[in-house]
Enzyme design. Structure first.
Site, PDB file in Angstrom:
ATOM      1  N   SER A  87       0.723  -1.472  -0.347  1.00  0.00           N
ATOM      2  CA  SER A  87       0.533   0.464   0.176  1.00  0.00           C
ATOM      3  C   SER A  87       0.836   1.206   0.152  1.00  0.00           C
ATOM      4  O   SER A  87       2.264   0.865   0.791  1.00  0.00           O
ATOM      5  CB  SER A  87      -1.036   0.071   1.060  1.00  0.00           C
ATOM      6  OG  SER A  87       0.435   0.663   1.970  1.00  0.00           O
ATOM      7  N   LYS A  88       0.548   2.194  -0.698  1.00  0.00           N
ATOM      8  CA  LYS A  88       1.371   3.871  -1.085  1.00  0.00           C
ATOM      9  C   LYS A  88       1.640   3.890   0.032  1.00  0.00           C
ATOM     10  O   LYS A  88       2.303   4.087   0.727  1.00  0.00           O
ATOM     11  CB  LYS A  88       0.086   4.691  -1.645  1.00  0.00           C
ATOM     12  CG  LYS A  88      -0.498   4.016  -3.587  1.00  0.00           C
ATOM     13  CD  LYS A  88      -1.200   4.682  -3.401  1.00  0.00           C
ATOM     14  CE  LYS A  88      -1.819   4.939  -4.674  1.00  0.00           C
ATOM     15  NZ  LYS A  88      -2.245   4.904  -5.639  1.00  0.00           N
ATOM     16  N   ARG A  89       0.808   3.903   1.249  1.00  0.00           N
ATOM     17  CA  ARG A  89       0.379   4.768   2.518  1.00  0.00           C
ATOM     18  C   ARG A  89       1.513   4.195   3.603  1.00  0.00           C
ATOM     19  O   ARG A  89       2.373   4.710   4.290  1.00  0.00           O
ATOM     20  CB  ARG A  89      -0.980   4.740   2.999  1.00  0.00           C
ATOM     21  CG  ARG A  89      -0.276   5.667   4.623  1.00  0.00           C
ATOM     22  CD  ARG A  89      -2.539   5.857   4.884  1.00  0.00           C
ATOM     23  NE  ARG A  89      -3.499   4.434   4.439  1.00  0.00           N
ATOM     24  CZ  ARG A  89      -3.632   3.692   5.492  1.00  0.00           C
ATOM     25  NH1 ARG A  89      -2.847   3.553   6.504  1.00  0.00           N
ATOM     26  NH2 ARG A  89      -4.235   2.728   5.088  1.00  0.00           N
ATOM     27  N   GLY A 107       5.075   3.784   0.908  1.00  0.00           N
ATOM     28  CA  GLY A 107       5.496   4.492   0.507  1.00  0.00           C
ATOM     29  C   GLY A 107       6.449   4.410  -1.108  1.00  0.00           C
ATOM     30  O   GLY A 107       5.682   3.327  -1.880  1.00  0.00           O
TER      31      GLY A 107
END
Ligand code: GLU
Length: 475
Positions: A243-245, A248
């Site tokens: 996940s992006k959150r 990163g």
């Protein structure tokens, strides 16, 4: 006629998993002579952004694969509404006036018996009353009327996961249109898939549960139901979904680009995340992948991307990129290197042939385009660091003095060809009674500040006469 689509939502940058979905669609289309469609799923006005759209295009353009047709869902809202209306008119949807006040579309709940219960009486609301309330301007959510109590199972054969089935009784009456008349993802997606005659839907495994709803929509529309293939998810080394959150930079395609990856290095790497040619091949050209790409080669297990907090680059990706960088046609590599050198403000020969020969000499040990302006700095600048190991080479057996002398002799000679340089170097070593290796290693240290590098005599010509002589004499 095979038609596939990649349908990103512009709510962030191009995710590594989306890039892989795009590539698998592309490979499948090309393998089977089909059409590749890019559809921008931008109906979620609150979460969309123009910046995200740009970064998705930036990522896709960098991959360099292209597509055949392009659409934007926000330009097709009339079609979505018309198709929702058609479903309503056939009795497969109803107006739900309850959640309209809250704006929510998920107001349904299961009762104690585990059955879905529509918002009090809405599913059964008679047409006359429903029409009257709508005409009076009361807002409503348009909901799909999922068959209830008929023992109906929704089934499909997934190209990757095999036979799938879900009881209709376990599917809630999902929304097709929100109270502001905007289509939901389910409605917009199916309307476009139907209108664009998508014959094969290839998307992430996280959409598998949506597929049962989509099949109901296609059936209600009376159109052919496409085939489906869901792709295993990409996960982090600790097993968490990428996940992006949480993870990163590794998640963004541009991270790899900015680290100097070749587009095909990245494409090759992504193809091996969950797919394999089943013959141990790893480095493969685009054409090779395209020639054999099939769903049978896709593994159902989620695919792990390896990275650490300190280093977002998967070592396998780096290795593959290095293999490709060293074996690709030099004429294709040089323009990419040139761009990097320009960006870094470095100095390189105008003459393409000369630049080609330098790049060809030094690429033997490089893995990314970034290595050219960094590890390759001595070839494109006069200031570069001296590694301790190189320094040690100069202190060996009086190497420093000999290197300076070699500089003086080469300056006096008009011939700066590799054989002439080699002859001069060996002659000097013999005269002074040292092994040629001492002078070769010392010269490499003086010319590049590095203890290892390309074959010694190539080095001189790669660096050029003037620079070489100055470095040897000034060491
Ligand atoms: N816009 C959806 C997404 O980004 C598309 C899913 C689909 O392929 O149907 O997840």
């Amino acid at each position: 006629m095979l038609r596939v689509r990649f349908a990103p939502s512009p709510t962030g940058y191009l995710h590594i998993g989306s890039a892989r979905t795009f590539i698998f669609n592309w490979m499948y289309a090309r393998r089977n002579g089909g059409t590749m469609i890019l559809r921008i799923d931008d109906t979620d006005v609150e979460r969309n952004s123009e910046a995200s759209l740009n970064s998705i295009f930036e990522g896709l353009n960098w991959l360099g694969l292209g597509w055949d047709e392009q659409y934007r869902q926000s330009e097709r809202l009339d079609l979505h509404r018309r198709m929702a209306q058609a479903i309503f008119e056939k009795g497969h949807a109803y107006r739900d006036f309850t959640p309209a006040q809250t704006g929510s579309v998920d107001a349904e709940e299961k009762n104690e018996g585990g059955q879905w219960v529509a918002n009090a009486g809405m599913r059964e609301l008679n047409v006359t009353e429903s029409d009257a309330r709508a005409t009076a301007g009361e807002p409503f959510v348009l909901r799909f009327r999922v068959p209830r109590g008929e023992g109906r199972a929704v089934k499909f054969e997934d190209g990757v996961y095999g036979a799938q089935s879900k009881e209709a009784d376990d599917i809630e009456d999902f929304a097709l249109l929100r109270s502001n008349a905007m289509p939901t993802y389910h409605m917009a997606s199916c309307a476009d898939d139907a209108d664009l005659k998508i014959s094969q839907i290839i998307r992430g495994q996280d959409h598998l549960s949506n597929t049962f709803k989509h099949i109901l929509i296609f059936e209600a529309l009376g159109v052919a139901v496409p085939k489906f293939a869901h792709l295993p998810l990409l996960i982090a080394p600790d097993g968490a979904k990428l996940s992006k959150r949480k993870h990163g930079p590794v998640v963004s395609v541009t991270t790899y680009r900015d680290h100097g990856f070749l587009p095909h290095g990245y494409v090759n790497f992504l193809c091996l995340l969950g797919w394999s040619p089943k013959d141990n091949r790893e480095q493969m050209s685009r054409q090779e992948i395209q020639d054999i790409f099939s769903f049978e080669g896709i593994n159902r297990a989620n695919a792990v991307v390896n990275f650490t907090e300190a280093d977002p680059i998967d070592p396998k990706a780096l290795w593959l990129n290095g293999q490709i960088l060293r074996s690709m046609p030099i004429a294709e590599l040089v323009p990419l290197v040139k761009q990097r050198l320009e960006t870094a403000g470095l100095d390189f020969p105008e003459d393409m042939g000369q630049l080609e020969s330098i790049v060809d000499i030094i690429r033997a040990r490089y893995q990314t385009l970034d290595d050219f302006p960094t590890r390759g700095l001595p070839y494109f600048a006069d200031e570069f660091p001296m590694e301790p190991a190189a320094m040690a080479r100069l202190e060996e057996a009086g190497a420093r003095e000999l290197v300076r002398k070699l500089g003086v002799r080469l300056e006096a000679s008009a011939d700066f060809s590799e054989p002439a340089i080699e002859a001069e170097l060996r002659k000097l070593a013999a005269e002074k009674g040292v092994k040629a290796g001492v002078l070769i290693n010392g010269s490499r240290a003086a010319l590049t500040g590095q203890a290892v590098g390309p074959g010694a005599f190539h080095l001189f010509t790669a660096i050029g006469r003037q620079r070489s002589i100055a470095r040897l004499k000034g060491v």
